[in-house]
Design an enzyme around this catalytic site. Sequence first.
Site, mmCIF file in Angstrom:
data_model
loop_
_atom_site.group_PDB
_atom_site.id
_atom_site.type_symbol
_atom_site.label_atom_id
_atom_site.label_comp_id
_atom_site.label_asym_id
_atom_site.label_seq_id
_atom_site.Cartn_x
_atom_site.Cartn_y
_atom_site.Cartn_z
ATOM 1 N N HIS A 35 22.882 45.087 34.813
ATOM 2 C CA HIS A 35 23.645 46.028 34.203
ATOM 3 C C HIS A 35 23.954 45.955 32.602
ATOM 4 O O HIS A 35 24.139 45.001 32.298
ATOM 5 C CB HIS A 35 24.859 46.444 34.834
ATOM 6 C CG HIS A 35 24.741 46.480 36.637
ATOM 7 N ND1 HIS A 35 25.911 46.209 37.448
ATOM 8 C CD2 HIS A 35 23.773 46.691 37.391
ATOM 9 C CE1 HIS A 35 25.393 46.347 38.543
ATOM 10 N NE2 HIS A 35 24.076 46.948 38.569
ATOM 11 N N TYR A 66 35.288 37.899 34.326
ATOM 12 C CA TYR A 66 34.709 38.200 33.212
ATOM 13 C C TYR A 66 35.439 39.062 32.290
ATOM 14 O O TYR A 66 35.994 40.295 32.657
ATOM 15 C CB TYR A 66 33.229 38.495 33.386
ATOM 16 C CG TYR A 66 32.784 39.782 34.133
ATOM 17 C CD1 TYR A 66 32.453 40.793 33.397
ATOM 18 C CD2 TYR A 66 32.987 39.575 35.535
ATOM 19 C CE1 TYR A 66 32.105 42.006 34.427
ATOM 20 C CE2 TYR A 66 32.538 40.766 36.150
ATOM 21 C CZ TYR A 66 32.026 42.014 35.640
ATOM 22 O OH TYR A 66 31.685 43.065 36.453
HETATM 23 C C1 T46 Z 1 31.879 47.566 36.088
HETATM 24 C C2 T46 Z 1 32.896 48.583 36.591
HETATM 25 C C3 T46 Z 1 32.946 49.081 37.911
HETATM 26 N N1 T46 Z 1 33.871 49.961 38.180
HETATM 27 C C4 T46 Z 1 33.640 50.709 39.494
HETATM 28 C C5 T46 Z 1 32.456 51.269 39.643
HETATM 29 C C6 T46 Z 1 32.000 51.220 41.084
HETATM 30 O O1 T46 Z 1 32.857 52.399 41.878
HETATM 31 C C7 T46 Z 1 32.804 49.923 41.391
HETATM 32 C C8 T46 Z 1 31.739 48.817 41.481
HETATM 33 O O2 T46 Z 1 30.863 48.929 40.459
HETATM 34 P P1 T46 Z 1 29.506 48.255 40.413
HETATM 35 O O3 T46 Z 1 29.030 48.497 41.704
HETATM 36 O O4 T46 Z 1 28.951 48.607 39.174
HETATM 37 O O5 T46 Z 1 29.922 46.729 40.471
HETATM 38 P P2 T46 Z 1 28.733 45.385 40.182
HETATM 39 O O6 T46 Z 1 27.874 45.634 40.854
HETATM 40 O O7 T46 Z 1 29.847 44.326 40.320
HETATM 41 O O8 T46 Z 1 28.810 45.579 38.581
HETATM 42 C C9 T46 Z 1 29.260 44.681 37.583
HETATM 43 O O9 T46 Z 1 28.425 43.419 37.815
HETATM 44 C C10 T46 Z 1 27.427 43.252 36.753
HETATM 45 C C11 T46 Z 1 26.782 41.759 37.208
HETATM 46 C C12 T46 Z 1 27.769 43.317 35.390
HETATM 47 O O10 T46 Z 1 27.563 42.403 34.454
HETATM 48 C C13 T46 Z 1 28.613 44.500 34.960
HETATM 49 O O11 T46 Z 1 29.837 43.941 34.563
HETATM 50 C C14 T46 Z 1 29.122 45.400 36.411
HETATM 51 O O12 T46 Z 1 28.394 46.564 36.247
HETATM 52 O O13 T46 Z 1 33.631 49.670 40.497
HETATM 53 C C15 T46 Z 1 34.978 50.275 37.661
HETATM 54 O O14 T46 Z 1 35.909 50.856 38.042
HETATM 55 N N2 T46 Z 1 35.359 49.403 36.393
HETATM 56 C C16 T46 Z 1 34.165 48.544 35.842
HETATM 57 O O15 T46 Z 1 34.472 47.819 34.922
#
Ligand code: T46
Length: 190
Positions: free
Chosen positions: A66, A136
């Site tokens: 991401h 992080y």
């Molecule tokens: C990143 C983020 C996400 N969200 C919400 C969006 C989704 O509804 C839920 C899960 O998000 P996501 O599936 O993108 O989470 P990860 O797959 O862990 O993504 C993260 O993990 C990878 C390794 C990264 O480096 C990024 O910082 C980040 O994208 O949290 C938020 O509300 N705030 C935030 O700052």
Amino acid sequence: MSSRFTVVPTSFDGLKILERRIVGDERGSFHRMFCANELAAAGWKSPIAQINFTRTTLRGTIRGMHYQRAPFAEMKLVACVSGRVLDVVVDLRAGSATFLKWFSVELSEDNHCSVLVPEGFAHGFQALTDDVALLYSVSSPFTAEAEGGLNPLDPRIGIDWPLPVSTISARDAGQPHVTDAFEGMKLDAA
Ligand SMILES: Cc1cn([C@H]2C[C@H](O)[C@@H](COP(=O)(O)OP(=O)(O)O[C@H]3O[C@H](C)C(=O)[C@H](O)[C@H]3O)O2)c(=O)[nH]c1=O
């Protein structure tokens, strides 16, 4: 006061590994996760906009790759506070000598290392144990409309994940593969 971090440069411009110095006594240990003064010297030039915590249950899970497009590009300071992960970044900076190259480092509760990821990188990780947790800091607020992603299994990037993928979100598995048309991120883009 002596330094609380050993800053280790890498072959990617601006990408640093920070070894946190542990202060221990009979009660246990103390280490600093962030220090504005020392981090500024290591390249962290902005206030922290968010601190995120993710827990990943199953060994082999991949989250990533991401990034946020300019002007919402993020610096990240990533630490593993439970278990072990292989943390991976891909350089997306247009014109970079390491454009589309990937770099990995093992982060764990026990090795007390953090990785300072400059703006312009995609970030992801694979859980090497069950029940990993990442803490992080990011320099730019979450901006859904600026989110971008690379497919973590894209053969053109060629990330050498150490374990079979056990779990991956539909979103991450469905990310597009990089094409010749991808020019990378211009970080001074308005
Ligand atoms: C990143 C983020 C996400 N969200 C919400 C969006 C989704 O509804 C839920 C899960 O998000 P996501 O599936 O993108 O989470 P990860 O797959 O862990 O993504 C993260 O993990 C990878 C390794 C990264 O480096 C990024 O910082 C980040 O994208 O949290 C938020 O509300 N705030 C935030 O700052």
